[in-house]
Design a protein around this motif. Structure first.
Motif, PDB file in Angstrom:
ATOM      1  N   ASP A  17       0.819  -1.209   0.000  1.00 21.36           N
ATOM      2  CA  ASP A  17       0.000   0.000   0.000  1.00 21.36           C
ATOM      3  C   ASP A  17       0.854   1.260   0.000  1.00 21.36           C
ATOM      4  N   ARG A  18       1.959   1.223   0.733  1.00 16.48           N
ATOM      5  CA  ARG A  18       2.853   2.384   0.741  1.00 16.48           C
ATOM      6  C   ARG A  18       3.460   2.607  -0.645  1.00 16.48           C
ATOM      7  N   ARG A  19       3.831   1.499  -1.286  1.00 14.39           N
ATOM      8  CA  ARG A  19       4.410   1.613  -2.628  1.00 14.39           C
ATOM      9  C   ARG A  19       3.388   2.210  -3.592  1.00 14.39           C
ATOM     10  N   LEU A  20       2.147   1.726  -3.504  1.00 14.16           N
ATOM     11  CA  LEU A  20       1.095   2.265  -4.374  1.00 14.16           C
ATOM     12  C   LEU A  20       0.812   3.730  -4.065  1.00 14.16           C
ATOM     13  N   ALA A  21       0.868   4.098  -2.774  1.00  8.47           N
ATOM     14  CA  ALA A  21       0.652   5.498  -2.396  1.00  8.47           C
ATOM     15  C   ALA A  21       1.737   6.386  -2.985  1.00  8.47           C
ATOM     16  N   HIS A  22       2.999   5.909  -2.929  1.00  7.90           N
ATOM     17  CA  HIS A  22       4.099   6.688  -3.515  1.00  7.90           C
ATOM     18  C   HIS A  22       3.912   6.838  -5.026  1.00  7.90           C
ATOM     19  N   LEU A  23       3.429   5.786  -5.685  1.00  7.02           N
ATOM     20  CA  LEU A  23       3.166   5.865  -7.126  1.00  7.02           C
ATOM     21  C   LEU A  23       2.081   6.902  -7.427  1.00  7.02           C
ATOM     22  N   SER A  24       1.028   6.915  -6.589  1.00  9.41           N
ATOM     23  CA  SER A  24      -0.054   7.892  -6.777  1.00  9.41           C
ATOM     24  C   SER A  24       0.449   9.318  -6.569  1.00  9.41           C
ATOM     25  N   ILE A  25       1.297   9.512  -5.544  1.00  8.07           N
ATOM     26  CA  ILE A  25       1.850  10.844  -5.277  1.00  8.07           C
ATOM     27  C   ILE A  25       2.695  11.310  -6.462  1.00  8.07           C
ATOM     28  N   ASP A  26       3.521  10.409  -6.994  1.00  6.14           N
ATOM     29  CA  ASP A  26       4.357  10.772  -8.150  1.00  6.14           C
ATOM     30  C   ASP A  26       3.497  11.113  -9.358  1.00  6.14           C
ATOM     31  N   ARG A  27       2.412  10.341  -9.564  1.00  8.94           N
ATOM     32  CA  ARG A  27       1.522  10.617 -10.702  1.00  8.94           C
ATOM     33  C   ARG A  27       0.866  11.990 -10.564  1.00  8.94           C
ATOM     34  N   CYS A  28       0.376  12.302  -9.347  1.00  4.42           N
ATOM     35  CA  CYS A  28      -0.255  13.608  -9.118  1.00  4.42           C
ATOM     36  C   CYS A  28       0.721  14.746  -9.398  1.00  4.42           C
ATOM     37  N   LYS A  29       1.953  14.577  -8.932  1.00  4.67           N
ATOM     38  CA  LYS A  29       2.956  15.631  -9.137  1.00  4.67           C
ATOM     39  C   LYS A  29       3.237  15.832 -10.618  1.00  4.67           C
ATOM     40  N   ARG A  30       3.309  14.725 -11.370  1.00  2.00           N
ATOM     41  CA  ARG A  30       3.549  14.843 -12.821  1.00  2.00           C
ATOM     42  C   ARG A  30       2.394  15.560 -13.505  1.00  2.00           C
ATOM     43  N   GLU A  31       1.170  15.180 -13.154  1.00  2.24           N
ATOM     44  CA  GLU A  31       0.012  15.796 -13.793  1.00  2.24           C
ATOM     45  C   GLU A  31      -0.127  17.263 -13.396  1.00  2.24           C
ATOM     46  N   LEU A  32       0.212  17.591 -12.136  1.00  2.00           N
ATOM     47  CA  LEU A  32       0.167  18.989 -11.723  1.00  2.00           C
ATOM     48  C   LEU A  32       1.212  19.818 -12.452  1.00  2.00           C
ATOM     49  N   GLU A  33       2.356  19.216 -12.748  1.00  2.00           N
ATOM     50  CA  GLU A  33       3.381  19.926 -13.505  1.00  2.00           C
ATOM     51  C   GLU A  33       2.874  20.251 -14.906  1.00  2.00           C
ATOM     52  N   ILE A  34       2.097  19.325 -15.478  1.00  2.00           N
ATOM     53  CA  ILE A  34       1.490  19.589 -16.792  1.00  2.00           C
ATOM     54  C   ILE A  34       0.521  20.761 -16.691  1.00  2.00           C
ATOM     55  N   VAL A  35      -0.275  20.789 -15.599  1.00  3.83           N
ATOM     56  CA  VAL A  35      -1.218  21.886 -15.379  1.00  3.83           C
ATOM     57  C   VAL A  35      -0.475  23.212 -15.291  1.00  3.83           C
ATOM     58  N   ARG A  36       0.660  23.224 -14.564  1.00  2.00           N
ATOM     59  CA  ARG A  36       1.435  24.456 -14.413  1.00  2.00           C
ATOM     60  C   ARG A  36       1.955  24.938 -15.770  1.00  2.00           C
ATOM     61  N   LYS A  37       2.382  23.987 -16.610  1.00  2.00           N
ATOM     62  CA  LYS A  37       2.859  24.361 -17.944  1.00  2.00           C
ATOM     63  C   LYS A  37       1.723  24.942 -18.786  1.00  2.00           C
ATOM     64  N   GLN A  38       0.527  24.356 -18.650  1.00  2.42           N
ATOM     65  CA  GLN A  38      -0.630  24.880 -19.388  1.00  2.42           C
ATOM     66  C   GLN A  38      -0.969  26.296 -18.923  1.00  2.42           C
ATOM     67  N   ARG A  39      -0.896  26.521 -17.604  1.00  2.00           N
ATOM     68  CA  ARG A  39      -1.154  27.858 -17.069  1.00  2.00           C
ATOM     69  C   ARG A  39      -0.111  28.852 -17.574  1.00  2.00           C
ATOM     70  N   LYS A  40       1.136  28.387 -17.649  1.00  2.00           N
ATOM     71  CA  LYS A  40       2.206  29.256 -18.145  1.00  2.00           C
ATOM     72  C   LYS A  40       1.939  29.663 -19.587  1.00  2.00           C
ATOM     73  N   THR A  41       1.462  28.711 -20.388  1.00  2.00           N
ATOM     74  CA  THR A  41       1.117  29.018 -21.784  1.00  2.00           C
ATOM     75  C   THR A  41      -0.024  30.025 -21.845  1.00  2.00           C
ATOM     76  N   GLN A  42      -1.042  29.835 -20.994  1.00  2.00           N
ATOM     77  CA  GLN A  42      -2.169  30.769 -20.964  1.00  2.00           C
ATOM     78  C   GLN A  42      -1.709  32.170 -20.574  1.00  2.00           C
ATOM     79  N   ARG A  43      -0.775  32.245 -19.614  1.00  2.00           N
ATOM     80  CA  ARG A  43      -0.284  33.559 -19.188  1.00  2.00           C
ATOM     81  C   ARG A  43       0.505  34.243 -20.299  1.00  2.00           C
TER      82      ARG A  43
END
Length: 423
Positions: free
Chosen positions: A167-193
């Motif tokens: 479960d800890r391993r899966l939680a770490h995988l989920s955290i890494d996935r969220c961080k990657r997807e949030l980085e994509i969101v930040r890049k999209q916001r940067k493009t919008q700005r």
């Protein structure tokens, strides 16, 4: 689902009593926002901080006894609990025990609507839950001899691997996935700005303590219908609207998530993609609830979070909202003394909106100039430039010339200097 809660706030210094009482009231508002009934509240002083329950064993037993007497199904402790302390409380009470951070996370989970906000909430919740996995599941200490043939491949266990490790391993995988997807969101916001910056439209953000009236203010200024309710954390997704200032200058204005005392640091981190609108704005509109007895504390809390975000160096327009509800002359005089430059306003009634717009114009005054031009009709390129990049206020014709009054941004003013005239 839990229905009846006992609220607890522990403090360890007599000087903290008043602030702790205020935080306990705020906790009640947070818990009520989740739709949970409040059976009773306990403000308890402990002479020292204990490792097991924060307070002494006797005080903890009294609190648990009170919870059982009120037939509560959850104890909500305003202090932040370590995972081990949470387990000890639940073992003693045989009830669900949560802390302030978990309450705020649950509110955020209920209110998040956009993909970005849901990602941010998921990241914060996984980071919070990771050290608490042993508390959440009783079977997590079981071992398996191997992965076997069934089940999901992602949850397969190696030789002697415990379920909690999976479960800890899966939680770490989920955290890494969220961080990657949030980085994509930040890049999209940067493009919008970058798209916004092409037109050099100034940008302001409305910030302040939760439930200060930020969304209502945005609605009044822009004529929009952003959800505005008398509840904590009604806004979790940023909303940007375009308005026009009295001098004709366009302005993008953004409503942001509200701040709160003892906001968990992981939430500040997780919500940076949303809160960075404050960092990247040209100026801030800081909305304060004039009716709140803790207005100075709320003011300091917001400034502290802005400092953490690196946004405290920006021009700030302070607005005393809900001023129509303050009828005591001494309170009004005190507010004027503490916030001498603040604008009195009532976003609900629409009072003070003109003063706020004028203040925005004043902050951005160096970006535009009101000018008058005499342009030959054969210079249609200059007239097109004014219509495209400036705010044309009036146009008249005299002989072969066009007389134009316009609010002109600094980046094109120099190209028109030869045609400028006095009004």
């Amino acid at each position: 689902m839990v229905e009846r809660a006992l609220l607890v706030r522990l403090y360890f210094d007599a000087r903290e009593q008043d602030e702790s009482a205020s935080l306990l009231v705020e906790l009640g508002e947070l818990v009520s926002t989740l739709g949970i009934g409040i059976a009773d509240s306990v403000l308890a002083k402990s002479r020292e901080m204990h490792k097991k329950f924060l307070c002494g064993t006797g005080k903890a037993a009294e609190i648990v006894e009170l919870a059982h007497a009120h037939e509560c199904d959850v104890i909500v402790i305003d202090n932040n609990l370590a995972p081990s302390q949470q387990r000890e409380w639940e073992k003693l009470a045989n009830l669900c025990v949560i802390d302030r951070e978990e309450v705020i996370l649950d509110i955020f989970a209920k209110r998040a609507h956009t993909k970005e906000a849901r990602l941010q909430v998921e990241l914060a919740r996984m980071q919070y839950a990771l050290p608490r996995l042993a508390r959440m599941w009783g079977h997590l200490d079981r071992e398996s001899a191997g992965s076997g043939g069934g089940g999901s491949g992602g949850a397969s266990r190696g030789m002697g691997e415990k379920q909690i490790e999976v479960d800890r391993r899966l939680a770490h995988l989920s955290i890494d996935r969220c961080k990657r997807e949030l980085e994509i969101v930040r890049k999209q916001r940067k493009t919008q700005r970058k798209e916004r910056e092409k037109f050099e439209t100034p940008h302001g953000s409305i910030v302040g303590y939760t439930n200060a009236g930020k969304s209502t203010l945005l609605n009044q200024l822009s004529g929009s219908d952003v959800m505005a309710k008398d509840m904590l954390f009604a806004t979790l997704d940023t909303t940007t609207r375009r308005i026009e200032l009295p001098d004709g200058q366009p302005l993008l204005i953004t409503d942001t998530v509200g701040f709160v005392r003892n906001l968990p640091h992981r939430l500040v981190e997780a919500f940076k993609a949303t809160l960075e609108e404050s960092v990247l704005s040209d100026f801030l509109i800081h909305v304060l609830d004039a009716t709140s007895p803790e207005i100075e504390i709320f003011h300091a809390t917001t400034l502290k979070v802005l400092e953490e975000l690196g946004a405290l160096d920006k021009p700030i327009i302070t607005v005393l909202n809900k001023i129509d509800l303050v009828t005591d002359s001494e309170t009004l005089a005190s507010l004027d003394c503490v916030f001498p430059d603040a604008i009195r306003a009532s976003a609900f009634k629409g009072e003070g909106m003109d003063d706020i717009l004028k203040a925005c114009s004043h902050v951005l005054a160096d970006r535009v100039t009101r000018c008058h031009y005499r342009i030959p009709q054969k210079r249609g390129d200059l007239l097109n430039l004014l219509h495209q990049d400036a705010k044309v206020l009036s146009t008249d014709y005299e002989a072969n010339d066009i007389l134009v009054s316009a609010v002109v941004p600094a980046n094109i003013a120099g190209r028109l200097d030869d045609f400028r005239i006095e009004a």
